[in-house]
Motif scaffolding. Structure first.
Motif, mmCIF file in Angstrom:
data_model
loop_
_atom_site.group_PDB
_atom_site.id
_atom_site.type_symbol
_atom_site.label_atom_id
_atom_site.label_comp_id
_atom_site.label_asym_id
_atom_site.label_seq_id
_atom_site.Cartn_x
_atom_site.Cartn_y
_atom_site.Cartn_z
ATOM 1 N N PRO A 89 0.805 -1.219 0.000
ATOM 2 C CA PRO A 89 0.000 0.000 0.000
ATOM 3 C C PRO A 89 0.842 1.275 0.000
ATOM 4 O O PRO A 89 0.408 2.300 -0.491
ATOM 5 N N VAL A 90 2.046 1.223 0.550
ATOM 6 C CA VAL A 90 2.952 2.380 0.554
ATOM 7 C C VAL A 90 4.354 1.901 0.185
ATOM 8 O O VAL A 90 4.658 0.711 0.282
ATOM 9 N N LYS A 91 5.194 2.856 -0.237
ATOM 10 C CA LYS A 91 6.568 2.511 -0.564
ATOM 11 C C LYS A 91 7.301 2.107 0.707
ATOM 12 O O LYS A 91 7.204 2.767 1.724
ATOM 13 N N ILE A 113 9.139 2.103 6.722
ATOM 14 C CA ILE A 113 8.702 3.191 5.849
ATOM 15 C C ILE A 113 9.903 4.107 5.621
ATOM 16 O O ILE A 113 10.819 4.157 6.450
ATOM 17 N N CYS A 159 4.943 10.533 6.188
ATOM 18 C CA CYS A 159 4.421 9.316 5.589
ATOM 19 C C CYS A 159 3.237 8.860 6.412
ATOM 20 O O CYS A 159 3.271 8.925 7.634
ATOM 21 N N LYS A 160 2.183 8.433 5.741
ATOM 22 C CA LYS A 160 1.033 7.888 6.452
ATOM 23 C C LYS A 160 1.034 6.393 6.230
ATOM 24 O O LYS A 160 1.171 5.913 5.118
ATOM 25 N N PHE A 161 0.896 5.655 7.300
ATOM 26 C CA PHE A 161 0.883 4.206 7.224
ATOM 27 C C PHE A 161 -0.149 3.703 8.218
ATOM 28 O O PHE A 161 -0.078 4.020 9.394
ATOM 29 N N ASN A 162 -1.139 2.994 7.738
ATOM 30 C CA ASN A 162 -2.242 2.515 8.575
ATOM 31 C C ASN A 162 -2.930 3.685 9.290
ATOM 32 O O ASN A 162 -3.296 3.579 10.459
ATOM 33 N N ARG A 165 0.383 9.099 11.125
ATOM 34 C CA ARG A 165 1.312 10.001 10.462
ATOM 35 C C ARG A 165 2.663 9.921 11.181
ATOM 36 O O ARG A 165 2.723 10.095 12.385
#
Length: 167
Positions: A89-91, A113, A159-162, A165
Motif C-alpha cells: 500500500p505504501v513505498k 517506511i 508518511c502515512k501508514f495505517n 502520520r
C-alpha cells in the motif's frame, strides 16, 4: 582478486553467515548472507552499485520475478526481504540495522517506511538540518550569501501508514 574480510566486523548477534561475492571495479567484495540465502543465490551474479540518493555502494543483481519471463535488476537486500515485485500500500525501504550495505543477513535487515530509514542515516553536510527528520529541498545555494535560493525551504518528511502520520 577478493577484497575485504567481513568476519572481523560482522555482529554475531544477527546469526551465522556465509559469503557471496559482488563484483565492482575489477575486484570481488564479500557479501554476508544467511546460510539458506547463500545456498539459494550461490549461482547469482552480483555487483556493487552506487545509490543515487547517497552514493553508498549496495549489492545488486538481476532476479527473475514470479510470473515474469525477463529478469529484473534489483537491490539484493530488497530481494532477500521479499520486496521484489511485491504489491504494497505504501513505498517501503529496507533498513540495514548494522549500517553495513554488505551485510545482507535476514536478521540484520528490516522493512520500514522511508522516513524511519532516512532518520537513521548520518548527516551528509550541506542542505541538512541539525534536527532529526528535517532536511532542505534542493535549490540553488549561494555560497557568497551562504543562503539557499527561493526554492529551498525546510520540509518535514511525512508518511502515512495505517492511518498514522510519521514525522
Amino acid at each position: 582478486g577478493h577484497t575485504g574480510d567481513l568476519s572481523q566486523i560482522l555482529d554475531p548477534q544477527y546469526g551465522p553467515w556465509e559469503l557471496l561475492y559482488a563484483f565492482w571495479r575489477k575486484n570481488y567484495y564479500p557479501v554476508a548472507v544467511t546460510p539458506e540465502d547463500a545456498f539459494r543465490y550461490r549461482n547469482q551474479k552480483l555487483h556493487l552499485h552506487p545509490s543515487a540518493e547517497n552514493g553508498i555502494l549496495y549489492v545488486r543483481g538481476s532476479f527473475l520475478e514470479e510470473g515474469k519471463t525477463k529478469n529484473t535488476r534489483a537491490y539484493f537486500h530488497r530481494v532477500i526481504c521479499g520486496l521484489l515485485g511485491a504489491t504494497l500500500p505504501v513505498k517501503m525501504d529496507v533498513h540495514h540495522k548494522t549500517k553495513m550495505p554488505l551485510d545482507n543477513r535476514r536478521p540484520a535487515l528490516e522493512v520500514v517506511i522511508p522516513i524511519l530509514n532516512h532518520q537513521d542515516q548520518s548527516s551528509s553536510g550541506v542542505g541538512v538540518s541539525k534536527y532529526r527528520g528535517v532536511s532542505f529541498q534542493r535549490g540553488n545555494y549561494n555560497p557568497r550569501a551562504k543562503t539557499w535560493g527561493t526554492r529551498a525551504k525546510p520540509y518535514y518528511s511525512e508518511c502515512k501508514f495505517n492511518g498514522e502520520r510519521y514525522r
